[in-house]
Scaffold this active site. Structure first.
Site, PDB file in Angstrom:
ATOM      1  N   ASP A  96       0.857  -1.183   0.000  1.00 41.23           N
ATOM      2  CA  ASP A  96       0.000   0.000   0.000  1.00 41.23           C
ATOM      3  C   ASP A  96       0.895   1.235   0.000  1.00 41.23           C
ATOM      4  O   ASP A  96       2.126   1.137  -0.018  1.00 41.23           O
ATOM      5  CB  ASP A  96      -0.977  -0.044   1.173  1.00 41.23           C
ATOM      6  N   ASP A 134      -7.653  -7.613   0.330  1.00 38.88           N
ATOM      7  CA  ASP A 134      -6.779  -7.852   1.479  1.00 38.88           C
ATOM      8  C   ASP A 134      -7.583  -7.500   2.713  1.00 38.88           C
ATOM      9  O   ASP A 134      -8.460  -6.625   2.666  1.00 38.88           O
ATOM     10  CB  ASP A 134      -5.526  -6.966   1.450  1.00 38.88           C
TER      11      ASP A 134
END
Lengths: 375, 375
Positions: B92, B265
């Site tokens: 991320d 996720d």
């Protein structure tokens, strides 16, 4: 008692290698038993404990009687089913943790009353109740209740505790139902060689399936411990296994094997693994140390253990510093793998009649120490 | 950008199944990415993460930039070598944890300044620095920096954050060095469908290797989340993967797959596993509950996962109640195995054109609930 045998395949000096058989499988000796405290060898699955070379584990009667409880454990099929370990299990008597963990313990001739360290509930252990609990747990090797005192202690106190333990040994022998399990007596006598000999001879006269040496590794110098083994072992029946309780460092284990010990248990590899400590061929090291922070090298590139061979020191350092469970998991593997490889090396060396050379080699590795920090 | 491809093998309604390829391996979609926070999927080894069915894991840029540090990680060979995960990794941007974990964060047009939650040290993330850090980490799929706001928020605030994120998307696209890695843009727009559509269209015009939908699963009702997916997905290029960030429960995942999402996720399976929560075919259950204390049955006797199939509920209850690491380890396995089996089932159902039936079946299992307590 049926189903329990001990066969010595080879000796080298006082050291022996062989095999204990139990109805749940064989134990190659000298053996290291990982400590399965409360139904789990901490931070590792039983599959891995087995894969790293353990033939037998130890369970703590004190912990198990308090949680989940002995009767509950029996209803669930015993510790083997509960903990998913089908192999042999040895249980201690509970006495040692009563002394070290319980609150408000009161010992008398008949037994010991104590409060749980978990919830303060009152419990009582006698030689008979300890064996009853161990039968409910379903262990394959069971220990007599004994009184383990702290050292140093005066000779009068040492003898009093040894005599009480002998009385309890007799009661244990009478109370032991047997079946296919084995019962071990425990040599006490503190740091007084004459008391150790007297205790060992008295236990041998009672007759047990195996004999433990207890009350050591409680703070005394290594030389004292070794002297007590040297006094006790020759007084025990040579054809029965000898178990040195709660010992020890890799060097303690090696020295004790050379003096005729066949079985060991110790929390050092598992407890150390949860606190950043690794044991390798090159001694003991602490992964918390900043020297590892930038080091991509593994702990031991020649190890068969993936945790020691395939992970960067920098990564292990990071996990330990970050409090990540994986750090404890990997270092527990590293340490149990090292202890079991040491035992395998000792067994092979005794079989080959080269124990002294093997000990010199492992000590050379420890003396070399860990690899130098990376430039 | 080379080495990154996405191929759709079959569709069923809006749902798609296929494969992402990266230089480090293929990712079967729809895919669930276990969250590897600070270089470890908590309480499990990477070998097991892989064995349970994961093709790709997620790393958190925020955590990794603070510890061990991005430059140090690069010097150690990047996250793949560090964490012993040779497969694809998605990172991320760091933005989400800056908002949720960091202290004293100050956001401006250029980026965000914040203090580490670990030691109070000051750091700055800009779209360019985030990509630089992700390159040092060495991830295979990288995310643009965005501003993710809490919901509910006023439409003016939602639009402001979306516009800022779009500006950062453009800067990210320009700054992205590429190589063999992929860059994903992130659709923001809160709970305002029109803003989601506008953002998706603007991102598509910039052009990314894949597209994430961000800023959901932050407390809004599931219906809102699904409506935002329904608004966003059709506005994204159909031949590029779509990633729903931070989602979700098994039902969230199933519903989102049906609406065209390819990647997920979420910390639920791993965090839940450390807190006594198990996900199975029969829904979610809590092992802390006393109903399990005397129950020798496994969580799911038909599971392929040893942790779900071979361990007594009573044992898992005991481990969780005792705070034993093995409880977290086993439940993490149970949960990741369940999530991955759910993804495998979704992929097979889409390929067979029977997604609706599959969803009805899994929901039937969840509705049935866990087995009744033992008499």
């Amino acid at each position: 008692m049926t189903g329990f045998t001990f066969r010595i395949a080879a000796t080298d000096g006082a050291a022996r290698t062989g095999e204990i058989t139990t109805p749940r499988g064989a134990v190659r000796t000298p053996a290291f038993m990982p400590v399965g405290t409360a139904g789990t060898v901490k931070a590792i699955t039983m599959d891995r404990v087995r894969a790293l070379g353990a033939d037998i584990i130890l369970g703590n009667t004190y912990h198990l009687m308090l949680r989940p409880g002995a009767e509950r454990l029996a209803a669930l099929g015993g510790l083997h089913a509960f903990a998913n370990w089908p192999g042999p299990i040895l249980t201690d008597s509970g006495g040692f943790q009563v002394m070290s963990l319980a609150k408000l313990r009161e010992i008398d001739e008949d037994g010991v009353t104590f409060q749980s360290h978990l919830d303060g509930s009152r419990h009582r252990l006698t030689p008979e109740r300890s064996l009853e609990i161990q039968a409910l747990i379903g262990s394959d090797i069971r220990m007599q209740l004994d009184e383990c005192i702290a050292l140093p202690a005066g000779p009068g106190e040492v003898e009093r505790a040894m005599r009480l333990s002998l009385t309890w040994a007799e009661r244990s022998r009478r109370a032991f139902a047997g079946g296919e399990a084995a019962l071990f007596g425990i040599v006490q006598g503190g740091d007084v060689a004459a008391l150790r000999v007297a205790c060992a001879e008295a236990l041998a006269a009672i007759g047990f399936d195996g004999y433990a040496i207890g009350g050591l590794a409680v703070g005394e110098p290594q030389a004292t411990m070794l002297a007590m083994i040297e006094a006790s072992a020759p007084a025990l029946p040579p054809d029965r296994p000898r178990y040195l309780m709660g010992v020890g460092t890799p060097d303690d284990v090696v020295q004790a094997v050379a003096r005729g010990i066949d079985m060991f248990d110790c929390v050092l590899p598992t407890r150390g693994g949860r606190h950043g400590v690794a044991y390798t061929r090159f001694g003991k090291l602490n992964l918390k140390n900043a020297r590892h922070a930038d080091d991509p090298r593994p702990l031991d590139e020649a190890s068969d253990c993936p945790a020691a061979r395939d992970y960067q020191r920098a990564y292990l350092h990071h996990l330990v510093k970050s409090g990540e469970m994986l750090g404890a998991m990997l270092l527990t593997e590293v340490n149990l793998a090292y202890y079991q490889s040491l035992m395998a090396g000792l067994r092979a060396a005794i079989a080959a009649g080269r124990l002294a050379d093997f000990i010199a080699e492992v000590r050379e590795g420890w003396a070399r120490g860990d690899i130098a920090p990376r430039k």
